[in-house]
Scaffold this motif. Structure first.
Motif, PDB file in Angstrom:
ATOM      1  N   ALA A  63       9.139 -11.382  -4.165  1.00  5.83           N
ATOM      2  CA  ALA A  63       9.455  -9.966  -3.978  1.00  5.83           C
ATOM      3  C   ALA A  63       9.717  -9.695  -2.504  1.00  5.83           C
ATOM      4  O   ALA A  63       9.162 -10.363  -1.623  1.00  5.83           O
ATOM      5  CB  ALA A  63       8.312  -9.091  -4.478  1.00  5.83           C
ATOM      6  N   ILE A  64      10.598  -8.749  -2.247  1.00  2.51           N
ATOM      7  CA  ILE A  64      10.796  -8.232  -0.892  1.00  2.51           C
ATOM      8  C   ILE A  64       9.980  -6.961  -0.779  1.00  2.51           C
ATOM      9  O   ILE A  64      10.231  -5.980  -1.487  1.00  2.51           O
ATOM     10  CB  ILE A  64      12.277  -7.940  -0.616  1.00  2.51           C
ATOM     11  CG1 ILE A  64      13.091  -9.240  -0.664  1.00  2.51           C
ATOM     12  CG2 ILE A  64      12.449  -7.259   0.740  1.00  2.51           C
ATOM     13  CD1 ILE A  64      14.576  -9.024  -0.465  1.00  2.51           C
ATOM     14  N   ALA A  65       8.954  -6.993   0.068  1.00  2.00           N
ATOM     15  CA  ALA A  65       8.066  -5.835   0.237  1.00  2.00           C
ATOM     16  C   ALA A  65       8.610  -4.958   1.357  1.00  2.00           C
ATOM     17  O   ALA A  65       8.647  -5.360   2.518  1.00  2.00           O
ATOM     18  CB  ALA A  65       6.650  -6.303   0.560  1.00  2.00           C
ATOM     19  N   LEU A  66       9.023  -3.752   1.000  1.00  2.00           N
ATOM     20  CA  LEU A  66       9.644  -2.840   1.952  1.00  2.00           C
ATOM     21  C   LEU A  66       8.697  -1.680   2.264  1.00  2.00           C
ATOM     22  O   LEU A  66       7.947  -1.226   1.406  1.00  2.00           O
ATOM     23  CB  LEU A  66      10.944  -2.293   1.364  1.00  2.00           C
ATOM     24  CG  LEU A  66      12.112  -2.045   2.322  1.00  2.00           C
ATOM     25  CD1 LEU A  66      12.528  -3.355   2.979  1.00  2.00           C
ATOM     26  CD2 LEU A  66      13.290  -1.463   1.555  1.00  2.00           C
ATOM     27  N   ALA A  67       8.734  -1.227   3.492  1.00  3.99           N
ATOM     28  CA  ALA A  67       7.975  -0.041   3.908  1.00  3.99           C
ATOM     29  C   ALA A  67       8.958   0.993   4.454  1.00  3.99           C
ATOM     30  O   ALA A  67       9.921   0.642   5.146  1.00  3.99           O
ATOM     31  CB  ALA A  67       6.940  -0.397   4.968  1.00  3.99           C
ATOM     32  N   VAL A  68       8.695   2.240   4.132  1.00  6.86           N
ATOM     33  CA  VAL A  68       9.557   3.342   4.567  1.00  6.86           C
ATOM     34  C   VAL A  68       8.689   4.420   5.197  1.00  6.86           C
ATOM     35  O   VAL A  68       7.648   4.800   4.633  1.00  6.86           O
ATOM     36  CB  VAL A  68      10.359   3.929   3.388  1.00  6.86           C
ATOM     37  CG1 VAL A  68      11.072   5.206   3.804  1.00  6.86           C
ATOM     38  CG2 VAL A  68      11.372   2.916   2.890  1.00  6.86           C
ATOM     39  N   GLU A  69       9.110   4.903   6.354  1.00  8.74           N
ATOM     40  CA  GLU A  69       8.442   6.037   6.993  1.00  8.74           C
ATOM     41  C   GLU A  69       9.442   7.192   7.110  1.00  8.74           C
ATOM     42  O   GLU A  69      10.577   6.997   7.532  1.00  8.74           O
ATOM     43  CB  GLU A  69       7.924   5.656   8.381  1.00  8.74           C
ATOM     44  CG  GLU A  69       6.758   4.680   8.337  1.00  8.74           C
ATOM     45  CD  GLU A  69       6.149   4.454   9.701  1.00  8.74           C
ATOM     46  OE1 GLU A  69       6.613   5.096  10.664  1.00  8.74           O
ATOM     47  OE2 GLU A  69       5.217   3.635   9.799  1.00  8.74           O
ATOM     48  N   TYR A  70       8.980   8.367   6.705  1.00  7.19           N
ATOM     49  CA  TYR A  70       9.822   9.565   6.726  1.00  7.19           C
ATOM     50  C   TYR A  70       9.208  10.569   7.690  1.00  7.19           C
ATOM     51  O   TYR A  70       8.023  10.887   7.615  1.00  7.19           O
ATOM     52  CB  TYR A  70       9.922  10.151   5.321  1.00  7.19           C
ATOM     53  CG  TYR A  70      10.701  11.442   5.238  1.00  7.19           C
ATOM     54  CD1 TYR A  70      12.082  11.443   5.361  1.00  7.19           C
ATOM     55  CD2 TYR A  70      10.052  12.653   5.031  1.00  7.19           C
ATOM     56  CE1 TYR A  70      12.803  12.618   5.276  1.00  7.19           C
ATOM     57  CE2 TYR A  70      10.756  13.842   4.945  1.00  7.19           C
ATOM     58  CZ  TYR A  70      12.136  13.813   5.074  1.00  7.19           C
ATOM     59  OH  TYR A  70      12.845  14.980   4.997  1.00  7.19           O
TER      60      TYR A  70
ATOM     61  N   LEU B 174       5.236  10.059   7.297  1.00  5.20           N
ATOM     62  CA  LEU B 174       4.636   9.678   6.032  1.00  5.20           C
ATOM     63  C   LEU B 174       5.195   8.321   5.633  1.00  5.20           C
ATOM     64  O   LEU B 174       6.404   8.117   5.629  1.00  5.20           O
ATOM     65  CB  LEU B 174       4.963  10.716   4.963  1.00  5.20           C
ATOM     66  CG  LEU B 174       4.394  10.471   3.566  1.00  5.20           C
ATOM     67  CD1 LEU B 174       2.865  10.584   3.602  1.00  5.20           C
ATOM     68  CD2 LEU B 174       4.963  11.467   2.576  1.00  5.20           C
ATOM     69  N   GLY B 175       4.307   7.367   5.308  1.00  2.74           N
ATOM     70  CA  GLY B 175       4.745   6.021   4.964  1.00  2.74           C
ATOM     71  C   GLY B 175       4.472   5.688   3.515  1.00  2.74           C
ATOM     72  O   GLY B 175       3.443   6.074   2.951  1.00  2.74           O
ATOM     73  N   LYS B 176       5.404   4.976   2.897  1.00  3.98           N
ATOM     74  CA  LYS B 176       5.256   4.512   1.522  1.00  3.98           C
ATOM     75  C   LYS B 176       5.772   3.082   1.434  1.00  3.98           C
ATOM     76  O   LYS B 176       6.584   2.636   2.241  1.00  3.98           O
ATOM     77  CB  LYS B 176       6.043   5.402   0.551  1.00  3.98           C
ATOM     78  CG  LYS B 176       5.511   6.817   0.427  1.00  3.98           C
ATOM     79  CD  LYS B 176       4.149   6.843  -0.268  1.00  3.98           C
ATOM     80  CE  LYS B 176       3.671   8.277  -0.470  1.00  3.98           C
ATOM     81  NZ  LYS B 176       2.357   8.320  -1.175  1.00  3.98           N
ATOM     82  N   GLY B 177       5.294   2.350   0.418  1.00  2.12           N
ATOM     83  CA  GLY B 177       5.711   0.966   0.230  1.00  2.12           C
ATOM     84  C   GLY B 177       6.308   0.737  -1.145  1.00  2.12           C
ATOM     85  O   GLY B 177       5.986   1.446  -2.107  1.00  2.12           O
ATOM     86  N   GLY B 178       7.182  -0.213  -1.241  1.00  2.00           N
ATOM     87  CA  GLY B 178       7.816  -0.583  -2.499  1.00  2.00           C
ATOM     88  C   GLY B 178       8.571  -1.881  -2.297  1.00  2.00           C
ATOM     89  O   GLY B 178       8.252  -2.664  -1.412  1.00  2.00           O
ATOM     90  N   GLY B 179       9.591  -2.117  -3.099  1.00  3.19           N
ATOM     91  CA  GLY B 179      10.363  -3.330  -2.914  1.00  3.19           C
ATOM     92  C   GLY B 179      11.153  -3.701  -4.137  1.00  3.19           C
ATOM     93  O   GLY B 179      11.398  -2.873  -5.021  1.00  3.19           O
ATOM     94  N   THR B 180      11.535  -4.976  -4.194  1.00  2.35           N
ATOM     95  CA  THR B 180      12.317  -5.471  -5.319  1.00  2.35           C
ATOM     96  C   THR B 180      11.931  -6.909  -5.601  1.00  2.35           C
ATOM     97  O   THR B 180      11.519  -7.647  -4.699  1.00  2.35           O
ATOM     98  CB  THR B 180      13.828  -5.375  -5.021  1.00  2.35           C
ATOM     99  OG1 THR B 180      14.568  -5.643  -6.211  1.00  2.35           O
ATOM    100  CG2 THR B 180      14.255  -6.350  -3.933  1.00  2.35           C
TER     101      THR B 180
END
Length: 238
Positions: A86-93, A105-111
């Motif tokens: 999996a590619i673990a991605l983090a996003v901050e808005y 605000l940070g959240k994590g997800g991926g594919t």
């Protein structure tokens, strides 16, 4: 999953067709500890996206290999192995309208993806005893990638899950490249017909990423990985 099963059956049938020419058939099961060797950070307006380089799991990896002896010490080999990653991605808005202390605000997800690997290389026996062998292995490894997306089934919810965060995380599925090359090297020890192998794998390509596409705009997203793998196998004489 239907496409994956078809490819796996076709690969095993291809390898089985070459078994009549091989001296040994090795069937085993291992674990893969893969890590990202470099991180990419991109900023898109109020959204920052980066891969979590500290993300690591021990993923199972079944494999099969045929060995072709050319001499008492040297043999060529071809194999097939696969595992899921999996590619673990983090996003901050961030938003200027938010008041302190909440600035981002940070959240994590991926594919997810299945990696189908075909090691082609050779082995040299460093120790050749009656019941014990120690070999050094080196292979080039073509890798085909089958996507297994992990979409976020989340509705926008205030500042916790904004549409920008959901879209940015779901865009992770645009990152994986469908084909690239690895190389692997390591040691294998055999006692009678049982074997233990330990090897490292790294990318030949400068990047194994297509880039990152969000709202129709593509961004450069280079990534490389390396892994340590350990496995147990049994050898069938042909």
């Amino acid at each position: 999953m239907g496409r994956l099963k078809f490819i796996l059956i076709a690969c095993l049938a291809f390898l089985a067709g070459h078994a009549v020419f091989s001296q040994d058939l090795k069937v085993g099961f291992g674990l893969v500890d893969e890590r990202v060797s470099n991180g990419t950070f991109i900023e898109i307006d109020t959204v920052s996206v980066y891969e979590q380089t500290n993300y690591s799991t021990s993923d199972p990896m079944p494999y099969v290999r045929f060995d072709y002896p050319f001499s008492d010490r040297f043999s060529g080999n071809i194999g097939f192995q696969f595992h899921k990653k999996a590619i673990a991605l983090a996003v901050e808005y961030t938003s200027e309208t938010w008041s302190d202390p909440l600035q981002s605000l940070g959240k994590g997800g991926g594919t997810g993806m299945y990696l189908l690997e075909f090691p082609i290389g050779g082995s040299y026996k460093l120790i050749d005893k009656e019941h014990f062998d120690l070999m050094v292995d080196l292979s080039a490894v073509p890798v085909w990638v089958l996507p297994d997306p992990i979409p976020l089934n989340v509705e926008p919810q205030g500042i916790d899950w904004t549409q920008e965060i959901i879209d940015a995380l779901n865009a992770a599925q645009t990152i994986p490249k469908s084909f690239y090359m690895n190389y692997q090297y390591g040691l294998s020890a055999e006692y009678k017909r049982f074997g233990l192998t330990l090897f490292r794998t790294a990318n030949m390509n400068r990047s194994i990423s297509n880039g990152y596409t969000l709202y129709g705009q593509q961004y450069n997203f280079p990534r490389r990985t390396r892994s340590t793998r350990i496995g147990l196998y049994y050898t069938f004489g042909m």
